[in-house]
Design a protein around this motif. Structure first.
Motif, short mmCIF file in Angstrom:
data_model
loop_
_atom_site.label_atom_id
_atom_site.label_comp_id
_atom_site.label_asym_id
_atom_site.label_seq_id
_atom_site.Cartn_x
_atom_site.Cartn_y
_atom_site.Cartn_z
N GLU A 1 -1.05 -13.84 -5.23
CA GLU A 1 -2.34 -14.34 -4.77
C GLU A 1 -3.38 -13.23 -4.73
N LEU A 2 -2.92 -12.00 -4.50
CA LEU A 2 -3.82 -10.85 -4.49
C LEU A 2 -4.04 -10.27 -5.89
N GLY A 3 -3.28 -10.78 -6.87
CA GLY A 3 -3.37 -10.24 -8.22
C GLY A 3 -2.69 -8.91 -8.38
N ILE A 4 -1.70 -8.62 -7.54
CA ILE A 4 -0.96 -7.36 -7.60
C ILE A 4 0.26 -7.54 -8.50
N HIS A 5 0.39 -6.66 -9.49
CA HIS A 5 1.53 -6.75 -10.41
C HIS A 5 2.82 -6.38 -9.66
N PRO A 6 3.93 -7.07 -9.97
CA PRO A 6 5.19 -6.75 -9.29
C PRO A 6 5.60 -5.29 -9.40
N SER A 7 5.21 -4.62 -10.47
CA SER A 7 5.59 -3.21 -10.63
C SER A 7 4.98 -2.34 -9.53
N TRP B 1 4.55 -3.25 -6.41
CA TRP B 1 5.44 -3.44 -5.26
C TRP B 1 6.73 -2.65 -5.45
N GLU B 2 7.31 -2.73 -6.64
CA GLU B 2 8.56 -2.02 -6.90
C GLU B 2 8.38 -0.52 -6.75
N GLU B 3 7.25 0.00 -7.21
CA GLU B 3 6.99 1.43 -7.06
C GLU B 3 6.86 1.81 -5.59
N ALA B 4 6.20 0.98 -4.81
CA ALA B 4 6.04 1.26 -3.38
C ALA B 4 7.38 1.21 -2.66
N GLU C 1 11.31 -0.47 1.80
CA GLU C 1 10.78 -1.82 1.82
C GLU C 1 9.84 -2.08 3.00
N ASP C 2 10.20 -1.60 4.19
CA ASP C 2 9.38 -1.90 5.36
C ASP C 2 8.02 -1.23 5.28
N ALA C 3 7.98 0.03 4.88
CA ALA C 3 6.70 0.72 4.75
C ALA C 3 5.88 0.12 3.61
N ALA C 4 6.54 -0.31 2.52
CA ALA C 4 5.83 -0.98 1.43
C ALA C 4 5.20 -2.28 1.94
N MET C 5 5.92 -2.99 2.80
CA MET C 5 5.37 -4.21 3.40
C MET C 5 4.12 -3.90 4.21
N LEU C 6 4.15 -2.80 4.97
CA LEU C 6 2.97 -2.42 5.75
C LEU C 6 1.80 -2.09 4.84
N CYS C 7 2.07 -1.46 3.70
CA CYS C 7 1.00 -1.14 2.75
C CYS C 7 0.36 -2.42 2.21
N VAL C 8 1.20 -3.42 1.90
CA VAL C 8 0.66 -4.70 1.42
C VAL C 8 -0.13 -5.38 2.53
N LEU C 9 0.39 -5.33 3.75
CA LEU C 9 -0.30 -5.94 4.88
C LEU C 9 -1.68 -5.30 5.06
N ILE C 10 -1.74 -3.96 4.98
CA ILE C 10 -3.01 -3.25 5.13
C ILE C 10 -3.95 -3.60 3.99
N TYR D 1 -5.66 -0.55 -5.14
CA TYR D 1 -5.64 0.00 -3.79
C TYR D 1 -4.21 0.29 -3.34
N LEU D 2 -3.29 -0.64 -3.63
CA LEU D 2 -1.89 -0.42 -3.27
C LEU D 2 -1.30 0.77 -4.02
N ARG D 3 -1.61 0.88 -5.30
CA ARG D 3 -1.11 2.03 -6.06
C ARG D 3 -1.73 3.32 -5.54
N GLY D 4 -2.97 3.25 -5.06
CA GLY D 4 -3.58 4.43 -4.47
C GLY D 4 -2.85 4.88 -3.22
N MET D 5 -2.36 3.94 -2.43
CA MET D 5 -1.57 4.30 -1.25
C MET D 5 -0.26 4.96 -1.65
N VAL D 6 0.33 4.47 -2.74
CA VAL D 6 1.57 5.08 -3.22
C VAL D 6 1.31 6.51 -3.69
N ARG D 7 0.18 6.72 -4.40
CA ARG D 7 -0.16 8.08 -4.84
C ARG D 7 -0.42 8.99 -3.64
N ALA D 8 -1.04 8.45 -2.60
CA ALA D 8 -1.27 9.24 -1.40
C ALA D 8 0.04 9.65 -0.74
N GLN D 9 1.04 8.76 -0.79
CA GLN D 9 2.35 9.11 -0.24
C GLN D 9 2.98 10.26 -1.02
#
Length: 409
Positions: free
Chosen positions: A335-341, A343-346, A352-361, A379-387
């Motif tokens: 629904e957000l247009g986020i590719h599954p990859s 999520w898998e990278e996060a 999984e739990d921290a990835a869920m928080l990133c999606v929630l944010i 934006y989600l991939r940017g959070m992963v790069r920040a990690q």
């Protein structure tokens, strides 16, 4: 007296089907390739189709007078493919049944450009609109299949942790043994790819039901539910530079005291951890930071769209737990247009739990009219790069969401 001369009547050429504007021959082949399985065409027959269509003139696919035609004999096609002529005959028969080619040959089966005999592709060109719709359906089914595999993987990880804690607390009781036996009968990740969409939907539903059953059993043994834990979000005096991460549980450590707190970067590019593991209270397979956030507090930070999925999970389970948020986050991704990859990278980097928080944010900020986010996936991939660089601040982001929510009340 003049004798009128009879003039030859011009012959009207039939208008041949052509590809729509913007589509060329190679794009047409890619379209047929995408729907070949739905048409009953195997990989070998599709290779023969590509070989035949490669011998046509690309301009014939855009011209309304000429129809693309392959004049190669079966022996010539067999030589190019490296197979026998018998195999080519089988492939051509399958392609005719699927409506992808039309054979117009001489009485002896010969093909000749001079006599206009060969393998024609007009029938397939006329079905482009049908193939486009079919490709959309295939792509939708593929995305749904991938999403269900991801949810089954989440159920598997969650149930593994629950079983470890149940065994550590109560030993291998009859109920735990029943859950474990059902869990052991789950198909492997590779086997999921071979399942049809309907089979996978049924299996994911059964996996979710078993996970909910185990989670309820574990919940009944807790002295206090997670909802009664004080939220870390309310404590704004904490160091906002600390980055929570959720290292996977070492099964041998379930029930042991909490490990030491790290402040420096961890191997593999992880940021500093608040807690490694606490088997004394709550779900031992979850990090203590995630536990103490509290499901009610997290629910209040979610967007209205995310809350719809969470309400569905609450109805299934009778309550909300952290696994409910993980499943809701996965269902929110398309629904957000986020590719599954993404999520898998996060999940790979953050767990999984921290990835869920990133999606929630990410979801909450996309829904916030005061925040301008062009792409939720970026934006989600940017959070992963920040990690990866150690600059991700999940706690600070959650505190910010909490403050905005409090001001709007």
């Amino acid at each position: 007296m003049h004798v009128p001369q009879s003039l030859p009547i011009p012959r009207c050429e039939a208008v041949k089907p052509t590809l729509p504007r913007g589509m060329e021959r190679d794009g047409f082949v890619a379209l047929v390739d995408a729907v070949a399985r739905s048409l009953g065409i195997g990989a070998a027959a599709m290779m023969t189709f590509r070989t035949m269509i490669a011998s046509t003139r690309p301009s014939a696919f855009k011209c309304r007078i000429d129809e693309p035609c392959c004049y190669l004999s079966q022996n010539e096609i067999a030589h190019k493919r490296g197979v026998t002529a018998c195999r080519i005959r089988q492939h051509e028969a399958a392609l005719v049944r699927a409506g992808l080619i039309e054979k117009r040959t001489m009485a002896n089966g010969a093909r000749s450009g001079f006599s206009g005999c060969g393998v024609f592709f007009g029938a397939a060109i006329a079905r482009v609109d049908e193939f486009l719709s079919l490709r959309d359906e295939v792509e939708a089914d593929r995305r749904a299949h991938a999403r269900l595999r991801g949810q089954r993987s989440s159920h598997k990880r969650h149930l593994k942790g629950i079983l470890c804690e149940l065994v550590g607390r109560h030993g291998l009781t009859a109920e735990v043994e029943r859950i474990h036996q059902n869990f052991a009968g789950w198909p492997s990740g590779q086997a999921l790819h071979r399942m049809s969409l309907e089979e996978l939907q049924n299996h994911e539903a059964e996996a979710e039901a078993l996970t909910i059953s185990a989670s309820n059993l574990l919940h009944e043994t807790h002295d206090r539910p997670l909802e009664n834990e004080r939220s870390y979000i309310q404590d704004t005096t904490q160091d906002s530079n600390e980055v929570p991460c959720n290292d996977p549980v070492d099964k041998r450590s379930v029930g042991k005291p909490t490990r030491s707190i790290f402040s420096g970067p961890q191997p593999g590019g992880r940021g500093p951890c608040l807690e490694k593991h606490d088997g004394a209270a709550g779900e031992a397979h979850k990090s203590k930071f995630i536990q103490n956030l509290g499901c009610d507090r997290l629910y209040g930070l979610c967007s209205e769209e995310m809350k719809i999925w969470l309400d569905i999970e609450r109805h299934k389970r009778g309550r909300l737990d952290l696994h409910s948020f993980v499943i809701a986050a996965q269902k929110r991704l398309p629904e957000l247009g986020i590719h599954p990859s993404a999520w898998e990278e996060a999940v790979c980097l953050l767990d999984e739990d921290a990835a869920m928080l990133c999606v929630l944010i990410t979801d909450a900020k996309v829904a916030d009219p005061e925040v301008d986010i062009l792409s939720a996936g970026a934006y989600l991939r940017g959070m992963v790069r920040a990690q990866r660089t150690g600059s991700l601040n999940i706690m600070g982001s959650l505190i910010g969401l909490n403050e905005r929510s409090r001001r709007r009340r």
